[in-house]
Design a protein around this motif. Structure first.
Motif: not given
Length: 339
Positions: A306-332
């Motif tokens: 929102t402030i520094f011009g990072l592409d929104g779609g790219l920002g979502v991908v970057v944000a979500y990748i570790p969250l997906v890995l956490i979901a896998v780690k905890y057997h979601a």
């Protein structure tokens, strides 16, 4: 009209209403008794989140009177939130078939979109797109999914409250630093309403939120995100990033259960946060981890978009990748071995 004095009053009203609801629930033996689907072990009063509903509806009325929101937004948001809360309240006090709950959810989402004008043009890869009816259809399912995932994720002490507070305060910061202070009031008041309730819901919880409030929170957070997107398209990406913990866990779990052929409308304990709470033996570490992820991972990325011009779609991908890995780690989404 100056609203800063109103902020502590909002928190106090929610706190006091929750205390009253807790006494009422105890007097009427309205307790959530643990079963094989529960993540708690002690009978606990339920329905305390109605205080959030009442308090925020009062705030919406005050913002309307103070001309911080227009009549269409007030009627749309208040009507949708109230309908979803009533459906949840009825389900809390007597089971409602999943198809009728879902019908109520779609009705609430359609109501607010009809009053507020649907999905505004969105920005994708630097291009602003007006999706028209397709965008409105997306917004309809987006709101219904948000309110349902909030129901799914309200399964351990404090987690739904902490998520809402972190997301709302994060949104306030995005608005402030980007020069849109008039948008701050909605999420700020919602955060304070939830904060008053959190005193009673913090691990170990003295009262539970209930479906009335979790569904209400889900649709109101969605409505606030669409309101912001109408002012600045990048804000929608910011909200999707801030909501990442709940979106990823709930969506990843649902998809795995769908692929396995489970009845996804049935209660279960296979979300990542539920496995994590059982692994760590307490709710507090998991609820605290949600706050840490929001503040130190998701908020900086949302600011980048929102402030520094990072592409929104790219920002979502970057944000979500570790969250997906956490979901896998905890057997979601794995088969619940503890039931």
């Amino acid at each position: 009209m100056i609203f800063w004095w109103f902020i502590p009053a909002v928190c106090g009203l929610s706190f006091g209403l929750t205390a009253v609801l807790r006494r009422y629930a105890l007097a009427r033996s309205m307790l959530d008794v643990p079963n094989d689907r529960s993540s708690h072990t002690v009978p606990t009063p339920r329905g305390g989140g109605v205080s959030i509903v009442v308090t925020f509806l009062v705030c919406l009325a005050a913002m309307w009177v103070g001309e911080l929101i227009d009549s269409r937004f007030f009627i749309g948001a208040a009507g949708a939130g109230l309908l979803v809360a009533v459906v949840g309240f009825m389900d809390d006090h007597g089971h409602i078939a999943a198809r009728w709950r879902l019908l109520g959810h779609f009705a609430g989402a359609a109501w607010v979109l009809a009053w507020t004008g649907g999905l505004a043009p969105i920005e994708v890869a630097g291009i602003v797109l007006d999706l028209r009816w397709a965008g409105d259809l997306f917004a309809l399912f987006y709101l219904v999914w948000l309110l349902n995932l909030y129901n799914f994720m309200d399964g351990i002490d404090g987690i739904a409250s902490v998520e809402a507070i972190c997301v709302c305060f994060g949104a306030c910061l995005l608005y402030w630093v980007s020069g849109h202070p008039n948008l701050i009031w909605g999420p700020l008041f919602l955060a304070m309403a939830v904060l008053g309730f959190l005193f009673w819901n913090f691990p170990p919880a003295k009262i539970f939120m209930g479906d009335a409030a979790s569904g209400f929170l889900g649709i109101i957070l969605g409505v606030l995100s669409l309101q912001a997107a109408a002012v600045e398209p990048r804000f929608l990406w910011g909200w999707l990033i801030l909501l990442g913990v709940f979106i990823v866990d709930a969506t990843f779990t649902l998809l795995r259960r769908l692929l396995r052929g489970d009845k996804v409308y049935e209660a279960h304990r296979s979300h990542a946060y539920q496995y994590a709470s059982r692994q760590h033996g307490r709710h507090l570490p998991v609820t605290t981890a949600v706050a840490v992820i929001n503040v130190f991972w998701l908020l900086p990325i949302a600011l980048g978009v929102t402030i520094f011009g990072l592409d929104g779609g790219l920002g979502v991908v970057v944000a979500y990748i570790p969250l997906v890995l956490i979901a896998v780690k905890y057997h979601a989404g794995d088969v619940d071995m503890d039931r």
